[in-house]
Write a protein that holds these residues in place. Sequence first.
Motif, PDB file in Angstrom:
ATOM      1  N   LYS A   1     -22.730 -19.068 -20.199  1.00 21.97           N
ATOM      2  CA  LYS A   1     -22.296 -20.156 -21.071  1.00 21.97           C
ATOM      3  C   LYS A   1     -20.766 -20.149 -21.197  1.00 21.97           C
ATOM      4  CE  LYS A   1     -26.532 -21.386 -22.064  1.00 21.97           C
ATOM      5  NZ  LYS A   1     -27.097 -21.110 -23.385  1.00 21.97           N
TER       6      LYS A   1
ATOM      7  N   PHE B   1     -19.372 -16.312 -24.949  1.00 18.85           N
ATOM      8  CA  PHE B   1     -20.355 -15.215 -24.930  1.00 18.85           C
ATOM      9  C   PHE B   1     -20.101 -14.300 -26.119  1.00 18.85           C
ATOM     10  CE2 PHE B   1     -16.671 -13.389 -22.902  1.00 18.85           C
ATOM     11  CZ  PHE B   1     -16.691 -12.044 -23.244  1.00 18.85           C
TER      12      PHE B   1
ATOM     13  N   ILE C   1     -23.434  -7.942 -22.640  1.00 19.35           N
ATOM     14  CA  ILE C   1     -22.898  -9.306 -22.710  1.00 19.35           C
ATOM     15  C   ILE C   1     -24.037 -10.303 -22.925  1.00 19.35           C
ATOM     16  CG2 ILE C   1     -21.686 -11.118 -21.445  1.00 19.35           C
ATOM     17  CD1 ILE C   1     -20.152  -8.911 -19.990  1.00 19.35           C
ATOM     18  N   GLN C   2     -23.929 -11.095 -23.961  1.00 20.12           N
ATOM     19  CA  GLN C   2     -24.940 -12.115 -24.268  1.00 20.12           C
ATOM     20  C   GLN C   2     -24.421 -13.497 -23.858  1.00 20.12           C
ATOM     21  OE1 GLN C   2     -25.864 -11.805 -28.448  1.00 20.12           O
ATOM     22  NE2 GLN C   2     -26.130  -9.589 -28.359  1.00 20.12           N
ATOM     23  N   ASN C   3     -25.290 -14.252 -23.204  1.00 15.63           N
ATOM     24  CA  ASN C   3     -24.951 -15.607 -22.731  1.00 15.63           C
ATOM     25  C   ASN C   3     -23.765 -15.618 -21.762  1.00 15.63           C
ATOM     26  OD1 ASN C   3     -26.934 -16.627 -24.559  1.00 15.63           O
ATOM     27  ND2 ASN C   3     -25.398 -16.571 -26.197  1.00 15.63           N
ATOM     28  N   PRO C   4     -23.786 -14.773 -20.710  1.00 11.90           N
ATOM     29  CA  PRO C   4     -22.632 -14.713 -19.794  1.00 11.90           C
ATOM     30  C   PRO C   4     -22.421 -15.997 -19.001  1.00 11.90           C
ATOM     31  CG  PRO C   4     -24.486 -13.490 -18.899  1.00 11.90           C
ATOM     32  CD  PRO C   4     -24.873 -13.882 -20.291  1.00 11.90           C
TER      33      PRO C   4
ATOM     34  N   SER D   1     -15.693 -17.304 -21.865  1.00 14.78           N
ATOM     35  CA  SER D   1     -16.179 -16.656 -20.646  1.00 14.78           C
ATOM     36  C   SER D   1     -15.150 -16.698 -19.519  1.00 14.78           C
ATOM     37  CB  SER D   1     -17.486 -17.318 -20.177  1.00 14.78           C
ATOM     38  OG  SER D   1     -18.494 -17.185 -21.153  1.00 14.78           O
TER      39      SER D   1
END
Length: 583
Positions: free
Chosen positions: A109, A112, A104-107, A122
Amino acid sequence: MTSKQFNGFDVSWYTKNKMKSFLKKVGASFGFVIVLMPIFGIILSIGNAANLDVLKNIGNILFANIGLYFTIAIIIGFTSNKGSAVLAGILSYLVFNIFISSFIQNPDKSFFNIWFWKNLQSNAYLTKFFFGNIKTFNSGVVGGILIGVYVTYIFNRFKDTNLPKGLEFFSKEKLTIIISVFSSIIFASFFIIVWPVIGFTLTFIGSGVAKSPIGIDSFIFRTFQRMLIPFGSSLLWQSPMWYTQIGGNLVEYQQDLLIQYLIRTQELTPDLITNLLSITAKGNDQTSIIAIINNVLGDKDLNNVMNDWFTNTQEIFSKTGDQFIWIAVSNSKLITIDDCWNVGFRVSRFISGGYVNSIFTLPAISCAMLFLTPKGERRNKMGMYITAGLTAMLIGVTEPVEYLFCYTMPLFYFAIYCPFNGIIAALTSIFKVKIGTSFSTGIFDFTLSGIVPTVNGADTRIWIIPIIGLIAATIMFFATYFWFKYYNEKEKRVNIKARNLRDSLYLFLDEIGGIRNIKNYQINDNKLNISFKREPEVSKLFNTFDVIEKNNNEYKLQIKENKMEVIELTNYIISNRITKKGN
């Protein structure tokens, strides 16, 4: 193996009973999770009431990882409570979620990315995993059940498998643990691909259910929930509504809920309030929602308030299902029960009606059944009826009362009791009763989930429950009393008739010298042609026949009108004796 024709298909007795056994196992497995709810609910309720962060955190963690309990419950139910299978399930659940979390990228924000999926919301798809700030898919009950299913399959398939010499230490149940853990990686990869689609579908269904006319969804839910009780599978219907996106999701109501919060907590002019409630544009993330609201607020700067609100409500927006959402908002000052109802989300609509049934209706039914018990048997059965009624009233376990009549009076149960429950649920929804539950719907939970939130300032409209309850109890008491009395009297009449027929049959058989004395027996209209091995006493035959004619060894007898049923019953007995001898 016996079978019968059903709509053109051969339906196996074995198959039908296997299906019943399967559904009962699933229902029993879910019961392991349901029994945990009062513990979690009490911890969270005390934490919220006393403002103890440690208890609130414990309660939130317990509810946030509901999927793990369903994993374990499925495994316990379908592997005969094998410890190694449970261990495999726990490890698989951990590996499954950690694997997903690592991609998971940028959880933290608003949106994601994961693999080829971009800009997923999110709040809609992520939740905290155990401790710390680890984020994973909010698969909840669905993910937990699926993990439990494949771990159960692996265990039952490989639990007796032996490995070659030198690797025998890893054989049998140890092998199932290894296979389950590695399978979790494969399953997690597949889940990353399909869950966004599944999650969107469940949310879409839940949104449609939430926007249905008030009372309709509650009526349908409650009616079918009660109908499944005799089959032990009510939790299969209840769980999606209480624990998954089908039962509701607050994410699409973010903007409206924020507006409700600002109206409650900020000093706004009537015109400003009217303008806020009239906003038609919809934002789908924190930035766009704040921008839309700021356009209406003008010079009034509430950016800090709104940003803090979004920060502190992330955990609430990760909740799905009627029960979990109610637990999250029942003691919250950021999103209240009233806020949810004001924006069109009828939280607790699948729960509130249950209190009327448990506390009022079922005890009334139990009392009616007690009053119908013959006086000579009443003292012996009093304990059973009182205990069943009190069990429903105090702790909300309804089956002891329902099992007393759902099998013996099925028409009353399915045609009157179940729809009546649906009507009660619809009424509590129409009158905006806002009482949830941590376990069931008895007085104990009524205190924790109804009285305590009301005392803390929530507008639960709790006073409507006893009003509807007393009316419902009165209606159901008399409906039960007169329905059961009618059928009991009808049964008595049938029993009396059966006893009279039995006595008449015995008397007739005695008159002709017994069933074995009959040589030939044939009915023609109202006449009987009969021959005997030994001659009976002719004078006794006039008890059953009007005219007696004898031709050699055969008698032609004209049957009395009131004795026809005895003659036909005798013919049935003789036919069965001949058939059995032939077999």
